[in-house]
Design a protein around this motif. Sequence first.
Motif, PDB file in Angstrom:
ATOM      1  N   PRO A 265       0.831  -1.206   0.000  1.00 58.26           N
ATOM      2  CA  PRO A 265       0.000   0.000   0.000  1.00 58.26           C
ATOM      3  C   PRO A 265       0.867   1.259   0.000  1.00 58.26           C
ATOM      4  N   ARG A 266       0.361   2.307  -0.671  1.00 56.50           N
ATOM      5  CA  ARG A 266       1.148   3.546  -0.737  1.00 56.50           C
ATOM      6  C   ARG A 266       0.800   4.423   0.478  1.00 56.50           C
ATOM      7  N   THR A 267       1.437   4.084   1.577  1.00 55.68           N
ATOM      8  CA  THR A 267       1.095   4.749   2.842  1.00 55.68           C
ATOM      9  C   THR A 267       2.125   5.796   3.254  1.00 55.68           C
ATOM     10  N   GLY A 268       3.117   6.069   2.395  1.00 56.89           N
ATOM     11  CA  GLY A 268       4.211   6.977   2.757  1.00 56.89           C
ATOM     12  C   GLY A 268       3.731   8.337   3.255  1.00 56.89           C
ATOM     13  N   LEU A 269       2.783   8.938   2.524  1.00 64.24           N
ATOM     14  CA  LEU A 269       2.322  10.279   2.911  1.00 64.24           C
ATOM     15  C   LEU A 269       1.606  10.227   4.261  1.00 64.24           C
ATOM     16  N   LEU A 270       0.792   9.191   4.435  1.00 61.22           N
ATOM     17  CA  LEU A 270       0.057   9.057   5.694  1.00 61.22           C
ATOM     18  C   LEU A 270       1.012   8.846   6.862  1.00 61.22           C
ATOM     19  N   GLU A 271       2.034   8.043   6.622  1.00 61.72           N
ATOM     20  CA  GLU A 271       3.029   7.806   7.680  1.00 61.72           C
ATOM     21  C   GLU A 271       3.689   9.102   8.099  1.00 61.72           C
ATOM     22  N   ARG A 272       4.047   9.901   7.090  1.00 56.52           N
ATOM     23  CA  ARG A 272       4.743  11.152   7.411  1.00 56.52           C
ATOM     24  C   ARG A 272       3.824  12.139   8.137  1.00 56.52           C
ATOM     25  N   LEU A 273       2.507  11.998   7.911  1.00 55.33           N
ATOM     26  CA  LEU A 273       1.560  12.848   8.643  1.00 55.33           C
ATOM     27  C   LEU A 273       1.317  12.322  10.058  1.00 55.33           C
ATOM     28  N   GLY A 274       1.860  11.151  10.343  1.00 51.61           N
ATOM     29  CA  GLY A 274       1.722  10.582  11.691  1.00 51.61           C
ATOM     30  C   GLY A 274       0.509   9.688  11.867  1.00 51.61           C
ATOM     31  N   ALA A 275      -0.069   9.215  10.762  1.00 52.81           N
ATOM     32  CA  ALA A 275      -1.254   8.354  10.874  1.00 52.81           C
ATOM     33  C   ALA A 275      -0.865   7.010  11.498  1.00 52.81           C
ATOM     34  N   GLU A 276      -1.783   6.520  12.321  1.00 54.49           N
ATOM     35  CA  GLU A 276      -1.549   5.208  12.924  1.00 54.49           C
ATOM     36  C   GLU A 276      -1.821   4.134  11.860  1.00 54.49           C
ATOM     37  N   LEU A 277      -0.922   3.164  11.801  1.00 57.89           N
ATOM     38  CA  LEU A 277      -1.079   2.094  10.816  1.00 57.89           C
ATOM     39  C   LEU A 277      -1.281   0.774  11.548  1.00 57.89           C
ATOM     40  N   HIS A 278      -1.873  -0.191  10.863  1.00 54.57           N
ATOM     41  CA  HIS A 278      -1.983  -1.517  11.467  1.00 54.57           C
ATOM     42  C   HIS A 278      -1.585  -2.571  10.447  1.00 54.57           C
ATOM     43  N   GLU A 279      -1.019  -3.639  10.985  1.00 49.01           N
ATOM     44  CA  GLU A 279      -0.502  -4.674  10.099  1.00 49.01           C
ATOM     45  C   GLU A 279      -1.593  -5.700   9.813  1.00 49.01           C
ATOM     46  N   THR A 280      -1.689  -6.123   8.564  1.00 49.55           N
ATOM     47  CA  THR A 280      -2.623  -7.184   8.194  1.00 49.55           C
ATOM     48  C   THR A 280      -1.810  -8.233   7.420  1.00 49.55           C
ATOM     49  N   PRO A 281      -2.368  -9.403   7.177  1.00 51.38           N
ATOM     50  CA  PRO A 281      -1.628 -10.384   6.370  1.00 51.38           C
ATOM     51  C   PRO A 281      -1.361  -9.873   4.947  1.00 51.38           C
ATOM     52  N   PHE A 282      -2.040  -8.811   4.556  1.00 53.38           N
ATOM     53  CA  PHE A 282      -1.907  -8.303   3.185  1.00 53.38           C
ATOM     54  C   PHE A 282      -1.347  -6.887   3.151  1.00 53.38           C
ATOM     55  N   GLY A 283      -0.492  -6.552   4.104  1.00 56.08           N
ATOM     56  CA  GLY A 283       0.162  -5.247   4.095  1.00 56.08           C
ATOM     57  C   GLY A 283      -0.234  -4.385   5.285  1.00 56.08           C
ATOM     58  N   VAL A 284       0.415  -3.237   5.365  1.00 62.00           N
ATOM     59  CA  VAL A 284       0.210  -2.317   6.486  1.00 62.00           C
ATOM     60  C   VAL A 284      -0.678  -1.163   6.008  1.00 62.00           C
ATOM     61  N   TYR A 285      -1.795  -0.972   6.678  1.00 61.42           N
ATOM     62  CA  TYR A 285      -2.790   0.026   6.240  1.00 61.42           C
ATOM     63  C   TYR A 285      -3.109   0.999   7.376  1.00 61.42           C
ATOM     64  N   PRO A 286      -3.641   2.187   7.024  1.00 58.53           N
ATOM     65  CA  PRO A 286      -4.005   3.122   8.084  1.00 58.53           C
ATOM     66  C   PRO A 286      -5.213   2.632   8.884  1.00 58.53           C
ATOM     67  N   VAL A 287      -5.214   2.985  10.131  1.00 56.77           N
ATOM     68  CA  VAL A 287      -6.397   2.738  10.964  1.00 56.77           C
ATOM     69  C   VAL A 287      -7.426   3.795  10.584  1.00 56.77           C
ATOM     70  N   VAL A 288      -8.633   3.362  10.228  1.00 53.89           N
ATOM     71  CA  VAL A 288      -9.662   4.322   9.807  1.00 53.89           C
ATOM     72  C   VAL A 288     -10.984   4.032  10.507  1.00 53.89           C
ATOM     73  N   ASP A 289     -11.814   5.057  10.606  1.00 53.04           N
ATOM     74  CA  ASP A 289     -13.165   4.831  11.130  1.00 53.04           C
ATOM     75  C   ASP A 289     -14.066   4.438   9.949  1.00 53.04           C
ATOM     76  N   PRO A 290     -15.341   4.158  10.181  1.00 52.00           N
ATOM     77  CA  PRO A 290     -16.179   3.680   9.072  1.00 52.00           C
ATOM     78  C   PRO A 290     -16.316   4.661   7.906  1.00 52.00           C
ATOM     79  N   THR A 291     -15.970   5.941   8.116  1.00 49.01           N
ATOM     80  CA  THR A 291     -16.041   6.881   6.993  1.00 49.01           C
ATOM     81  C   THR A 291     -14.695   6.984   6.264  1.00 49.01           C
TER      82      THR A 291
END
Length: 341
Positions: A265-291
Amino acid sequence: MTEKYAVVVIGGGAAGLSAALVLGRARHRALVVDAGEPRNAPAAHMQGYLTRDGMPPAEFLTAGREEIARYGVELVRDRVVEVTRDDDLSGVRGEDSTGVRDEDFTAARGERFTAARSEGFTVVLAGGRTVRARRLVVATGLKDELPAVAGVAERFGRDVLHCPFCHGWEVRDQPFGVLATTAASVHQALMVSQWSKDVRFFLHTVAEDELPDEDLRRLAAAGVEVVPGEVAGLVVEDDRLTGVRLADGTTHPRSVLFLAPRAVPRTGLLERLGAELHETPFGVYPVVDPTGLTTVPGVWAAGNAIGFAEQVVHAASGGYRAASAIVGDLLMTDLDAAAQV
Ligand SMILES: Cc1cc2nc3c(=O)[nH]c(=O)nc-3n(C[C@H](O)[C@H](O)[C@H](O)COP(=O)(O)OP(=O)(O)OC[C@H]3O[C@@H](n4cnc5c(N)ncnc54)[C@H](O)[C@@H]3O)c2cc1C
């Protein structure tokens, strides 16, 4: 002069364009920045999207771009290389497609609008342009990293496939191979047996004793033949896959090979903004609410940027959801600011 937008949408695939459509129709000044590398570009057709089944992916995006343009949303072909949070974006408001600025629109409703909470972002584009936004939608998708087997990259999306829901119907009843990349590839071998009863599961770098008995029982029940040995390459004739060649020289006639790419996943920008990420068997993604709201206030994400399994219809829906949440968020922010004055 740094241009100011209510929302910058990063990525112009199904997720980003869908968000842009909703934002434009809600009279927000929005900019889509798109690097032009949608994930399904290697495929000739897009399947399983109700009313768009079989449409070429490029045609789908062209239609989406035309739709957002109707509402005054701008789209630029560029790449966002940096995003930073601003301390003060007071007074940054958009302009709707009829040329009415949001301030005037608010004033016309008889409300006193001064400034939103001091929040916003500076967005830097590779082409040298810098813009500001009150809210962001990150819809940057993901990259499929393919196993290093000769011929696989060239044929991906044609007869080397990853998703039976995308392509299974079109190749039904043909001789399938499935390339094991991890022990979890058993699931893929089982799933594709829904579309063909002639399936060979190439263990490649996975040892047979790594597979649990339950998996072996299911493979046998599905009629999937397990083939030990490393895969050395593909046999291609007249621009069509005709076989899978093992390192010991044996060749298995197959016209389709399924495999599971590693999702990046292209999470570089989110990481630099300090977004919390979570690991899944299919890559590391941002933690998001239902929206799709990330843990960074003002930043939403949608589509493959939030999950590996987001198909085009999900991505479009996620973009819609994020945009409608943003419309409400901007409005409430401004009303609260107005009420405090
Ligand atoms: C071979 C193949 C076939 C597929 N077939 C189907 C199918 O038949 N049906 C189906 O539903 N799904 C299919 N999919 C899945 C489909 O590709 C995804 O569901 C869909 O692309 C997700 O949309 P998205 O908007 O999240 O991401 P994308 O479509 O990947 O769009 C992301 C966009 O963001 C841009 N971007 C990335 N980083 C930046 C940046 N920093 N700045 C600016 N822009 C940026 C990219 O260049 C890209 O244009 C297929 C996938 C593959 C690999």
